[in-house]
Design a protein around this motif. Structure first.
Motif, PDB file in Angstrom:
ATOM      1  N   GLY A 235       3.486   7.137   2.094  1.00 45.96           N
ATOM      2  CA  GLY A 235       2.785   7.628   0.913  1.00 45.96           C
ATOM      3  C   GLY A 235       1.559   8.447   1.288  1.00 45.96           C
ATOM      4  N   ALA A 236       0.832   7.988   2.301  1.00 44.34           N
ATOM      5  CA  ALA A 236      -0.338   8.732   2.766  1.00 44.34           C
ATOM      6  C   ALA A 236       0.073  10.087   3.340  1.00 44.34           C
ATOM      7  N   PHE A 237       1.155  10.081   4.112  1.00 46.83           N
ATOM      8  CA  PHE A 237       1.649  11.331   4.697  1.00 46.83           C
ATOM      9  C   PHE A 237       2.042  12.322   3.617  1.00 46.83           C
ATOM     10  N   LEU A 238       2.772  11.859   2.618  1.00 44.87           N
ATOM     11  CA  LEU A 238       3.205  12.746   1.539  1.00 44.87           C
ATOM     12  C   LEU A 238       2.019  13.247   0.706  1.00 44.87           C
ATOM     13  N   GLY A 239       1.013  12.397   0.566  1.00 44.31           N
ATOM     14  CA  GLY A 239      -0.145  12.798  -0.217  1.00 44.31           C
ATOM     15  C   GLY A 239      -1.058  13.787   0.488  1.00 44.31           C
ATOM     16  N   LEU A 240      -1.010  13.789   1.824  1.00 45.42           N
ATOM     17  CA  LEU A 240      -1.924  14.628   2.599  1.00 45.42           C
ATOM     18  C   LEU A 240      -1.279  15.868   3.196  1.00 45.42           C
ATOM     19  N   THR A 241       0.045  15.903   3.218  1.00 46.72           N
ATOM     20  CA  THR A 241       0.743  16.955   3.962  1.00 46.72           C
ATOM     21  C   THR A 241       1.639  17.779   3.041  1.00 46.72           C
TER      22      THR A 241
ATOM     23  N   PRO B  42       9.898   2.147  -2.458  1.00 46.24           N
ATOM     24  CA  PRO B  42       9.552   3.368  -3.213  1.00 46.24           C
ATOM     25  C   PRO B  42       8.318   3.200  -4.093  1.00 46.24           C
ATOM     26  N   LEU B  43       8.136   2.010  -4.653  1.00 51.93           N
ATOM     27  CA  LEU B  43       6.974   1.770  -5.500  1.00 51.93           C
ATOM     28  C   LEU B  43       5.685   1.820  -4.685  1.00 51.93           C
ATOM     29  N   VAL B  44       5.705   1.155  -3.535  1.00 51.78           N
ATOM     30  CA  VAL B  44       4.510   1.158  -2.675  1.00 51.78           C
ATOM     31  C   VAL B  44       4.204   2.577  -2.202  1.00 51.78           C
ATOM     32  N   ALA B  45       5.219   3.281  -1.733  1.00 50.65           N
ATOM     33  CA  ALA B  45       5.014   4.649  -1.227  1.00 50.65           C
ATOM     34  C   ALA B  45       4.594   5.593  -2.345  1.00 50.65           C
ATOM     35  N   GLY B  46       5.238   5.499  -3.504  1.00 49.94           N
ATOM     36  CA  GLY B  46       4.951   6.413  -4.602  1.00 49.94           C
ATOM     37  C   GLY B  46       3.546   6.255  -5.148  1.00 49.94           C
ATOM     38  N   PHE B  47       3.116   5.014  -5.389  1.00 50.74           N
ATOM     39  CA  PHE B  47       1.770   4.785  -5.911  1.00 50.74           C
ATOM     40  C   PHE B  47       0.708   5.111  -4.862  1.00 50.74           C
ATOM     41  N   THR B  48       1.018   4.847  -3.585  1.00 48.69           N
ATOM     42  CA  THR B  48       0.076   5.215  -2.519  1.00 48.69           C
ATOM     43  C   THR B  48      -0.089   6.724  -2.461  1.00 48.69           C
TER      44      THR B  48
ATOM     45  N   MET C 132      -3.426  11.477  -3.260  1.00 45.65           N
ATOM     46  CA  MET C 132      -3.566  12.808  -3.835  1.00 45.65           C
ATOM     47  C   MET C 132      -4.762  12.908  -4.776  1.00 45.65           C
ATOM     48  N   GLY C 133      -5.219  11.767  -5.275  1.00 50.81           N
ATOM     49  CA  GLY C 133      -6.365  11.752  -6.165  1.00 50.81           C
ATOM     50  C   GLY C 133      -7.708  11.756  -5.449  1.00 50.81           C
ATOM     51  N   VAL C 134      -7.679  11.598  -4.115  1.00 47.76           N
ATOM     52  CA  VAL C 134      -8.930  11.616  -3.344  1.00 47.76           C
ATOM     53  C   VAL C 134      -9.481  13.044  -3.301  1.00 47.76           C
ATOM     54  N   ASP C 135     -10.794  13.152  -3.376  1.00 49.62           N
ATOM     55  CA  ASP C 135     -11.460  14.458  -3.363  1.00 49.62           C
ATOM     56  C   ASP C 135     -11.062  15.251  -2.109  1.00 49.62           C
TER      57      ASP C 135
ATOM     58  N   ALA D 270      -8.950   5.560  -1.114  1.00 47.69           N
ATOM     59  CA  ALA D 270      -7.936   5.348  -2.155  1.00 47.69           C
ATOM     60  C   ALA D 270      -7.456   3.905  -2.205  1.00 47.69           C
ATOM     61  N   ARG D 271      -8.246   2.978  -1.669  1.00 46.19           N
ATOM     62  CA  ARG D 271      -7.779   1.594  -1.489  1.00 46.19           C
ATOM     63  C   ARG D 271      -7.429   0.897  -2.802  1.00 46.19           C
ATOM     64  N   LEU D 272      -8.115   1.249  -3.889  1.00 44.71           N
ATOM     65  CA  LEU D 272      -7.783   0.618  -5.165  1.00 44.71           C
ATOM     66  C   LEU D 272      -6.382   1.013  -5.616  1.00 44.71           C
ATOM     67  N   GLY D 273      -6.042   2.289  -5.423  1.00 51.46           N
ATOM     68  CA  GLY D 273      -4.698   2.741  -5.753  1.00 51.46           C
ATOM     69  C   GLY D 273      -3.653   2.116  -4.856  1.00 51.46           C
ATOM     70  N   VAL D 274      -3.999   1.932  -3.587  1.00 49.88           N
ATOM     71  CA  VAL D 274      -3.074   1.276  -2.648  1.00 49.88           C
ATOM     72  C   VAL D 274      -2.866  -0.172  -3.065  1.00 49.88           C
ATOM     73  N   LEU D 275      -3.936  -0.807  -3.521  1.00 47.48           N
ATOM     74  CA  LEU D 275      -3.836  -2.188  -4.000  1.00 47.48           C
ATOM     75  C   LEU D 275      -2.892  -2.272  -5.198  1.00 47.48           C
TER      76      LEU D 275
END
Length: 236
Positions: free
Chosen positions: A50-56, A115-121, A126-129, A154-159
């Protein structure tokens, strides 16, 4: 009539827990073991992805994201059927001997939760500045360091992603019934025990298991909420 059955279920739940009934404790233990292990595996794979998809950005990202979102709404029973075929004696993983064992159930629940963990992460990252990420890179942070810093932000979203993943699997019945077989003392979990006792007409015990399941889900979600509120207070 229904109120009497509900009251009977509440009393049955209290009686079973107070007496430390071995049948109930075994079912609770298997439920927590299977769902807990599956959630850990899903988080170990889903959070980095999820982090990779959000940053790349890369060719085909839209397709991968669409597949991930599709997986978030995929019927669990279909995943159970897919895992059943994989683990059957004629399947590609039949030699593992995981069918009708907790290992097969963990595999199915990991696929459901991932998929839920990856998608929400991904959404949280993606919401991080974006300025924060650019600043980290300008200060010489490596990609791994920038990713960890972004996940911390983004730890709250990861939670939330972990809560969603747990909720999807602790309450799931179709996949674990197919892959686990609902074997007493081995693969019977709270959801499959509820189905079994209802079919047998033991509504009191079925309601008791339902109350225990809801209590476990509440405790986990309440704990996560406390952590979330603690994080929010710490950021003020």
């Amino acid at each position: 009539m229904s109120s009497n059955i509900l009251a009977e279920g509440v009393l049955e739940a209290l009686s079973l827990l107070i007496s430390m009934d071995s049948y109930v404790l075994d079912i609770i233990a298997v439920s927590l073991q299977v769902s807990g292990t599956a959630l850990v595996l899903a988080a170990l794979i889903g959070i980095p992805l999820g982090a990779f998809l959000g940053l790349t950005n890369f060719p085909g990202k839209a397709l991968v994201t669409a597949l991930l979102y599709t997986g978030m709404g995929f019927p669990p029973v279909v995943i159970g059927l897919f895992v059943f075929i994989l683990l059957s004696s004629s399947g590609p993983m039949g030699s593992f001997g995981w069918l009708f064992t907790p290992y097969g159930m963990i595999m199915a629940q990991s696929i459901i939760s991932f998929p839920l963990v990856a998608g929400f992460t991904m959404t949280a990252v993606m919401g991080v500045d974006k300025n924060l990420i650019q600043q980290l890179k300008s200060l010489g942070a490596t990609k791994a360091q920038a990713t960890l810093a972004t996940l911390k932000e983004a730890r709250l979203g990861v939670l939330v992603s972990i809560i969603a993943g747990f909720g999807a699997i602790i309450s799931e019945v179709g996949a674990v019934m197919l892959v686990g077989g609902n074997i007493e003392g081995a693969t019977r979990v709270l959801t499959t025990a509820i189905v079994l006792e209802t079919r047998k007409g033991n509504f009191g015990i079925a309601i008791a298991f339902g109350i225990i399941l809801l209590t476990i889900a509440f405790i986990v979600n309440f704990t996560m909420l406390r952590l979330q509120n603690k994080e929010l207070r710490g950021n003020e």
